[in-house]
Scaffold this active site. Structure first.
Site, PDB file in Angstrom:
ATOM      1  N   ASN A 164      26.629 -61.223-111.360  1.00 52.50           N
ATOM      2  CA  ASN A 164      26.755 -59.791-111.066  1.00 52.50           C
ATOM      3  C   ASN A 164      27.246 -59.084-112.316  1.00 52.50           C
ATOM      4  O   ASN A 164      27.491 -59.714-113.336  1.00 52.50           O
ATOM      5  CB  ASN A 164      27.678 -59.562-109.861  1.00 52.50           C
ATOM      6  CG  ASN A 164      29.063 -60.110-110.098  1.00 52.50           C
ATOM      7  OD1 ASN A 164      29.763 -59.667-110.990  1.00 52.50           O
ATOM      8  ND2 ASN A 164      29.455 -61.102-109.315  1.00 52.50           N
TER       9      ASN A 164
ATOM     10  N   ILE B 230      38.068 -66.758-101.662  1.00 57.26           N
ATOM     11  CA  ILE B 230      39.296 -67.178-102.351  1.00 57.26           C
ATOM     12  C   ILE B 230      40.481 -66.347-101.868  1.00 57.26           C
ATOM     13  O   ILE B 230      41.539 -66.866-101.530  1.00 57.26           O
ATOM     14  CB  ILE B 230      39.105 -67.048-103.883  1.00 57.26           C
ATOM     15  CG1 ILE B 230      37.910 -67.903-104.318  1.00 57.26           C
ATOM     16  CG2 ILE B 230      40.371 -67.470-104.625  1.00 57.26           C
ATOM     17  CD1 ILE B 230      37.416 -67.629-105.712  1.00 57.26           C
TER      18      ILE B 230
HETATM   19  O1  C5P Z   1      34.541 -59.434 -99.403  1.00 60.60           O
HETATM   20  P1  C5P Z   1      34.540 -58.727-100.694  1.00 60.60           P
HETATM   21  O2  C5P Z   1      33.822 -59.479-101.784  1.00 60.60           O
HETATM   22  O3  C5P Z   1      34.097 -57.313-100.667  1.00 60.60           O
HETATM   23  O4  C5P Z   1      36.106 -58.671-101.097  1.00 60.60           O
HETATM   24  C1  C5P Z   1      36.539 -58.369-102.363  1.00 60.60           C
HETATM   25  C2  C5P Z   1      37.831 -59.048-102.633  1.00 60.60           C
HETATM   26  O5  C5P Z   1      37.796 -60.389-102.183  1.00 60.60           O
HETATM   27  C3  C5P Z   1      38.137 -59.153-104.110  1.00 60.60           C
HETATM   28  O6  C5P Z   1      39.523 -59.123-104.282  1.00 60.60           O
HETATM   29  C4  C5P Z   1      37.554 -60.505-104.501  1.00 60.60           C
HETATM   30  O7  C5P Z   1      38.174 -61.042-105.633  1.00 60.60           O
HETATM   31  C5  C5P Z   1      37.828 -61.309-103.248  1.00 60.60           C
HETATM   32  N1  C5P Z   1      36.829 -62.350-102.947  1.00 60.60           N
HETATM   33  C6  C5P Z   1      37.192 -63.670-103.070  1.00 60.60           C
HETATM   34  N2  C5P Z   1      36.287 -64.662-102.754  1.00 60.60           N
HETATM   35  C7  C5P Z   1      35.053 -64.339-102.330  1.00 60.60           C
HETATM   36  C8  C5P Z   1      34.670 -62.977-102.203  1.00 60.60           C
HETATM   37  C9  C5P Z   1      35.583 -62.019-102.520  1.00 60.60           C
HETATM   38  O8  C5P Z   1      38.319 -63.977-103.465  1.00 60.60           O
HETATM   39  N3  C5P Z   1      34.198 -65.308-102.040  1.00 60.60           N
END
Ligand code: C5P
Length: 412
Positions: free
Chosen positions: A218, A315
């Site tokens: 991305n 995470i």
């Molecule tokens: O669910 P989304 O990607 O929109 O959420 C964003 C937040 O979740 C950010 O803080 C990102 O670092 C974390 N995140 C994560 N692991 C993932 C997806 C998002 O830690 N697989």
């Protein structure tokens, strides 16, 4: 920003990167600034006083006890008659002296006597850079307000590879412009507001392989997460940065782990726990390719291959869900292109974090990859919106906010 009329006091330490200091002098002077050079005894082993003074257009200062040099300009005056002090290359020895306030030669005495901002461009062997003593010294200097440009990963003159290479002259020039443009005073406080706290920060994108040569990524640059890591280190925290693949240098005074995939990122975060604070600034890929090729996929006569996706671990949610060692403060990011605040509020509840930093990453706003950000702090107590700011400034304010809330117990 132009450097016209600015006065740079340049200390050249003893390392092979000293040759780059010669080009640096030219670059600075081309931009209208003057360079008053100081050469350490070790620096003299790598570049000559004649080449340095010829390029600088003024004589080079070498000796603390030289009667002629002191008569022309005393060392106290020398340390203050500048707008910025730059050390390039900043060797492990110079860094150690400065961190401990030694003053047994001209360079270290100038560093102790100056009241100006100091910018260091470290250069040394990778093991010397990664040695706990050097990292301790760098963290101390960062707390004292010293600015750092690099070092970066690369091949060393000694044949090893890793962090320790001095940044290129034009990058030091860019760091000078930034240092001079910012009005932030040098903090003389011994310990910052996050002293004694351990923070884990994720930053950048993840790369999810399709086969050994292709991947899904991305547009995250890592600028915001890295800036937070830098600001947290300057505020005295012990910072572990887990970075996806990015094209920007590791922040100084921070332990950086480089990873590729979401699963690697989760492993690195879990290995770094426990911590007081976790900040998930990475743009982690939500999915990975389930049927990634072990070999490079070939063109098919039957048409394009079909990729099957599977969900990556979350995470942030898994850090929040930890029972025994959940960090006291967990901060997530919500990069959205619509309904920014509503989605952030949903994330706060669903992932069980304490604070969500929401931002609009619609392409027309230029946030992803750009240097500015406009954020909203979403917590269970409400929403606080900040204006469009430099990502460095967002990082500083966020660190201040965290320190303040942490002091009284976030969300309490
Ligand atoms: O669910 P989304 O990607 O929109 O959420 C964003 C937040 O979740 C950010 O803080 C990102 O670092 C974390 N995140 C994560 N692991 C993932 C997806 C998002 O830690 N697989």
């Amino acid at each position: 920003m132009s450097l016209t009329g600015k006065r740079i006091l340049l200390i050249i330490g003893g390392g092979i990167a000293a040759y780059k200091a010669l080009d640096f002098i030219r670059r600075v002077r081309e931009r209208g600034a003057s360079v008053r050079p100081v050469l350490t005894a070790a620096g003299k082993q790598f570049v000559t006083p004649l080449s340095v003074s010829s390029l600088a257009g003024m004589s080079v200062h070498e000796d603390l006890f030289s009667l002629t040099e002191e008569a022309n300009m005393g060392h106290i005056e020398l340390s203050r008659a500048a707008d910025l002090v730059v050390i390039a290359p900043a060797t492990a020895d110079l860094i150690a002296k400065a961190a401990n306030g030694l003053a047994n030669d001209l360079a270290s005495t100038l560093l102790l006597a100056t009241d100006k901002k100091v910018l260091m461009a470290p250069a040394m062997n990778v093991r010397m850079w990664l040695h706990p003593a050097t990292q301790r010294n760098v963290a101390q200097l960062a707390r004292d307000g010293v600015l750092f440009a690099g070092p970066v990963d690369g091949e060393m003159a000694c044949g090893e590879f890793g962090p320790g290479r001095m940044v290129e002259p034009l990058e030091i020039v860019a760091a000078i412009e930034k240092a001079l443009a910012s009005s932030t005073a040098i903090s003389l406080a011994g310990d910052g507001p996050l002293a004694g706290r351990k923070i884990i920060i994720t930053s950048g994108p993840t790369h999810e392989p399709i086969d050994p040569v292709r991947y899904i990524a991305n547009r995250s640059s890592g600028k915001q997460g890295h800036a937070i890591a830098q600001a947290a280190a300057r505020a005295g925290a012990q910072v572990i940065l887990v970075s996806g693949p990015v094209a920007i240098p590791d922040p100084s005074g921070v332990t950086t782990h480089h990873v590729e995939t979401a699963r690697d990122m989760l492993d690195a975060v879990e290995a770094a726990l426990p911590a007081d604070i976790f900040i998930g600034a990475a743009a982690v890929a939500d999915w990975r390719v389930d049927n990634a090729g072990a070999q490079k996929m070939k063109k098919l006569t039957s048409g394009a291959p079909t990729l099957q996706f599977t969900e990556n671990p979350d995470i942030l949610a898994s850090v929040c869900a930890r029972t025994k060692d959940r960090p006291a403060l967990v901060v997530g990011f919500a990069a959205e292109t619509e309904n920014v605040i509503a989605y952030a509020q949903d994330k706060l509840v669903r992932k069980k974090c304490d604070l969500v930093i929401a931002n609009d990453v619609s392409p027309e706003r230029g946030v992803m990859g750009g240097s500015k950000n406009e954020v909203h702090l979403v917590s269970k107590t409400g929403v606080e919106s900040w204006p469009l700011l430099d990502k460095d400034e967002v990082a500083r304010r966020l660190v201040d906010t965290i320190a303040a809330h942490f002091k009284k117990g976030y969300g309490a």
